[in-house]
Design a protein around this motif. Structure first.
Motif, mmCIF file in Angstrom:
data_model
loop_
_atom_site.group_PDB
_atom_site.id
_atom_site.type_symbol
_atom_site.label_atom_id
_atom_site.label_comp_id
_atom_site.label_asym_id
_atom_site.label_seq_id
_atom_site.Cartn_x
_atom_site.Cartn_y
_atom_site.Cartn_z
ATOM 1 N N LYS A 164 0.828 -1.206 0.000
ATOM 2 C CA LYS A 164 0.000 0.000 0.000
ATOM 3 C C LYS A 164 0.860 1.253 0.000
ATOM 4 C CE LYS A 164 -3.862 2.147 2.485
ATOM 5 N NZ LYS A 164 -4.755 2.039 3.679
ATOM 6 N N ARG A 165 1.930 1.254 0.805
ATOM 7 C CA ARG A 165 2.815 2.413 0.859
ATOM 8 C C ARG A 165 3.529 2.637 -0.481
ATOM 9 N NH1 ARG A 165 0.321 2.494 4.707
ATOM 10 N NH2 ARG A 165 -0.636 4.075 3.384
ATOM 11 N N ILE A 166 3.966 1.526 -1.089
ATOM 12 C CA ILE A 166 4.671 1.630 -2.375
ATOM 13 C C ILE A 166 3.742 2.178 -3.456
ATOM 14 C CG2 ILE A 166 5.768 0.294 -4.225
ATOM 15 C CD1 ILE A 166 6.838 -1.566 -1.965
ATOM 16 N N ARG A 167 2.502 1.691 -3.452
ATOM 17 C CA ARG A 167 1.537 2.159 -4.452
ATOM 18 C C ARG A 167 1.250 3.652 -4.323
ATOM 19 N NH1 ARG A 167 -2.967 -2.755 -4.438
ATOM 20 N NH2 ARG A 167 -1.794 -4.181 -5.805
ATOM 21 N N THR A 168 1.268 4.143 -3.104
ATOM 22 C CA THR A 168 1.010 5.582 -2.885
ATOM 23 C C THR A 168 2.314 6.383 -2.846
ATOM 24 O OG1 THR A 168 1.004 5.254 -0.475
ATOM 25 C CG2 THR A 168 -1.130 5.099 -1.617
ATOM 26 N N ARG A 169 3.457 5.666 -3.164
ATOM 27 C CA ARG A 169 4.779 6.302 -3.209
ATOM 28 C C ARG A 169 5.138 6.992 -1.890
ATOM 29 N NH1 ARG A 169 4.892 8.882 -9.376
ATOM 30 N NH2 ARG A 169 4.434 6.906 -10.438
ATOM 31 N N PHE A 170 4.707 6.375 -0.817
ATOM 32 C CA PHE A 170 5.013 6.836 0.538
ATOM 33 C C PHE A 170 4.594 8.290 0.778
ATOM 34 C CE2 PHE A 170 7.721 3.157 0.019
ATOM 35 C CZ PHE A 170 7.630 2.526 1.251
ATOM 36 N N ARG A 171 3.491 8.658 0.158
ATOM 37 C CA ARG A 171 2.944 9.999 0.407
ATOM 38 C C ARG A 171 2.351 10.059 1.811
ATOM 39 N NH1 ARG A 171 1.325 9.679 -5.189
ATOM 40 N NH2 ARG A 171 -0.706 8.853 -4.557
ATOM 41 N N TRP A 198 1.761 7.577 7.793
ATOM 42 C CA TRP A 198 2.276 6.208 7.860
ATOM 43 C C TRP A 198 3.403 6.040 8.881
ATOM 44 C CZ3 TRP A 198 7.316 5.303 6.674
ATOM 45 C CH2 TRP A 198 7.968 6.159 5.781
#
Length: 357
Positions: free
Chosen positions: A75-82, A87
């Motif tokens: 999930k973090r990777i998909r949102t590029r750690f925004r 988080w």
């Protein structure tokens, strides 16, 4: 504020760390308040409640947790750690809960009194005393080996199933309870690890799940090693967190066991510790003493060595280094290398017990 509980948990993490560091120097307080107070009650509740399950609940929890971590990372990777504040707070809050539960359910035991003080055993010894004990252990190992095999060149094979070994392990604690009330064991929760094969490739015989209180044994290891491994994990379960202390307890329980196969496992386990320490102090003397062992005992040692050699892999040193660092952080300065303290306990235990052999 929507994530106020998470922020609070995240903020509590550094305070927990400060408290733990303060307790490091207060062994008497931890011993009386936690290891002999809160922990035995919590441990019995977990053992009685989860011990009835025919599978390892703790292993299942770990598997679910790993899946959740992977899901969280994807999930973090998909949102590029925004939204890093969100988080990072989530991660710190989760770590705070894990840190709290680890210490509440078991981890405070790392800061209790050393075992030699709680069992009233000295922790110093000379090389001469080490040599004397090693000679006695060789004598007893040879004696019980011949009693079992009737052939000094034959290795010992444990004739029990793994389930039977677990049952007999508990009998050993029942047997020694009279002399060491601290080792009273009720509410069995000793189980085969679902992750026995991964544990093998990581280089571990077993482990205690600190969150569920279940003793996990890697049952793919050589059966000859399971009696001492299972006894070791129960030692952890009883609140003796340090590896060297659990190893001494495993020696104590198996050497005094009414079953001859368990006594053989215990004597040879203790002997390996003494030979390891003697090799460090006097290599020539150690080599001389190894020649006194029956060839069959050496075959059992080689059997264990071959097993681990067969399962060596590039990741094993990483896991060993990680766990060694974990032990050092948790009040075990020598990490996995703790021969001397185990030997000190053995030397002084047998020095204090009349007719030990």
């Amino acid at each position: 504020m929507k994530n106020k509980p998470q922020i609070l948990l995240a903020v509590l993490l550094p305070f927990q760390i400060i408290v733990i560091n303060l307790l490091r120097g207060n062994e008497l307080f931890v011993e009386s308040w936690y290891s002999r107070g809160v922990y035995p009650l919590l441990s019995k509740i977990m053992r009685w409640s989860l011990g009835i399950l025919p599978f390892s609940f703790g292993d299942l929890v770990y598997a679910i947790f790993v899946i959740l971590i992977i899901r969280w990372l994807i999930k973090r990777i998909r949102t590029r750690f925004r939204k890093p504040k969100t988080w990072i707070t989530e991660a710190l809050a989760t770590l705070s809960i894990i840190y709290f539960c680890f210490h509440l359910f078991w981890g405070f035991n790392y800061y209790r009194l050393p075992l030699h003080e709680s069992l009233d055993i000295d922790n110093e010894y000379s090389t001469e005393e080490l040599v004397l004990l090693t000679e006695k252990l060789i004598e007893q190992s040879n004696k019980i080996h011949l009693e079992i095999t009737e052939d000094d060149s034959a290795k010992v094979d444990i004739p029990y199933s793994k389930a039977e070994i677990f049952d007999i392990t508990v009998e050993g604690y029942d047997h020694i309870e009279r002399d060491f009330p601290e080792l009273s064991y009720t509410g069995r929760s000793l189980k085969r690890s679902i992750f026995s094969l991964p544990l093998t490739y990581m280089g571990f015989n077993g482990y205690l799940n600190p969150f569920t209180g279940e003793s996990q044994v890697n049952t793919t290891i050589v059966p000859f090693k399971i009696p001492t491994t299972a006894s070791h994990e129960i030692g952890h379960q009883l609140g003796f967190a340090k590896e060297n202390e659990a190893n001494f307890i495993a020696c104590l329980v198996t050497i005094n066991h009414p079953d001859k196969y368990f006594r053989y496992s215990g004597f040879t386990f203790a002997l390996r510790y003494c030979l390891g320490e003697l090799f460090r102090r006097d290599q020539k003397k150690c080599e001389e003493m190894i020649k006194l062992l029956h060839p069959g005992i050496l075959k059992n040692y080689q059997e264990v060595e071959d097993f681990w050699l067969e399962h060596q892999n590039p990741l094993e040193p990483f896991f060993q280094t990680f766990y060694n660092h974990f032990l050092i952080v948790n009040n075990q300065e020598e990490g996995l290398r703790s021969y001397s303290y185990v030997v000190a306990l053995l030397v002084n235990y047998y020095d204090n017990v009349e007719n030990a052999f």
